[in-house]
Design an enzyme around this catalytic site. Structure first.
Site, PDB file in Angstrom:
ATOM      1  N   SER A 151       0.747  -1.370   0.163  1.00 31.01           N
ATOM      2  CA  SER A 151      -0.287  -0.590  -0.149  1.00 31.01           C
ATOM      3  C   SER A 151       0.716   1.211   0.414  1.00 31.01           C
ATOM      4  O   SER A 151       0.484   1.865  -0.405  1.00 31.01           O
ATOM      5  CB  SER A 151      -0.981   0.265   0.991  1.00 31.01           C
ATOM      6  N   GLU A 152       2.400   0.948  -0.213  1.00 36.59           N
ATOM      7  CA  GLU A 152       3.086   2.816  -0.211  1.00 36.59           C
ATOM      8  C   GLU A 152       2.826   3.989  -1.598  1.00 36.59           C
ATOM      9  O   GLU A 152       2.738   4.195  -0.576  1.00 36.59           O
ATOM     10  CB  GLU A 152       4.844   1.441  -0.134  1.00 36.59           C
TER      11      GLU A 152
END
Length: 277
Positions: A151-152
């Site tokens: 999810s960076e």
């Protein structure tokens, strides 16, 4: 589902050992490593990275461990990635100018060098660096409803530290979609792409894990140990160099006590008695 305290009922259990935020327990020939920060969804910090590394050191030092299980405490998360809380210490997103060795990078190098099979028991969500841990393991048994993802990009980052393991494990189109959208997939979906080996209902997780461990710990410890060592080196070689290296490794393996026992047992039609030599 069963908690991590119930893993592997068919293996003899021993007392726990603690390495900071990580605890371990021997179960016969298996060492179980548990990230023990359930209140932080088992998020990674320097204490976790160092603890896993120390546990792997201990596993290889015993000479009697044949497989390692990596899991998280509780049933909410395997590992939610780097600790992003405001009061977090040892976050993986910073670097000490006096010592630029990122603790997550050090852990991944240690996992890569481990000559024991590492099996991820994904008891809950594995996100960002947690998904990197999953990809760095050799085999994976997961809850089918666990979410796996990176999810960076949602916070302006990219999964830099785990890219080598993503490239090795995740099909390229799937990997790009995960990295560019930040959206997770379920372990059931991941199993279809062989990103994980097995995705099962929560109440079957530990039974499936023990079934897989049983198929590993009865094989030659020497064959697996030297095989993993060779695989790590072959990955970095050209095809020509890898073939040359492989012929020497195969000849070395054939001279080991385990290989001689394996041949003898095959000819005698009896189960082998491995010594790990």
């Amino acid at each position: 589902m069963g908690s991590s305290e119930q893993v592997g009922g068919s293996f003899e259990q021993t007392d726990e050992t603690h390495y900071g935020a990580v605890r371990t327990r021997r179960r016969g020939h298996v060492l179980e490593i548990t990230i023990d920060r359930p209140e932080r969804r088992n998020a990674m910090n320097a204490d976790v990275s160092t603890g896993i590394g120390q546990a792997l050191d201990a596993a290889e030092a015993t000479g009697d461990v044949r497989a390692v299980v990596l899991t998280g405490a509780g049933d909410r998360a395997f590992c939610a990635g780097g600790d992003m809380q405001a009061d977090a210490s040892g976050t993986p997103f910073t670097m000490n100018e006096a010592d630029p060795r990122n603790h997550v990078a050090t852990l991944f190098r240690r996992m890569e060098a481990c000559r024991l099979p590492i099996i991820a028991r994904v008891n809950g969500h594995a996100l960002a660096g947690g998904f990197g841990l999953v990809c760095a393991c050799d085999l994976v048994v997961a809850r089918e409803d666990a979410l796996l993802g990176v999810s960076e990009v949602k916070i302006g980052l990219f999964p830099m530290m785990i890219l080598p393991f993503l490239l090795r494990t995740v099909p390229v189109r799937t990997m790009m979609e995960m990295c560019l959208t930040g959206e997770p997939i379920t372990a059931a979906e991941a199993a279809r792409d062989r990103i994980v080996n097995y995705a099962v209902p929560a109440d079957q997780l530990d039974a499936k894990l023990d079934w897989l461990l049983g198929r590993i710990v009865d094989k030659s410890p020497t064959g697996i140990r030297l095989g993993k060592q060779a695989l790590g080196r072959v990955r970095e070689m050209t095809t020509s160099n890898a073939i040359e290296y492989a012929q020497f490794m195969l000849a070395n393996l054939a001279r080991t006590a385990d290989a001689k026992e394996g041949f003898a047992a095959f000819l005698a039609k009896r189960p082998p008695e491995w010594t790990g030599n």
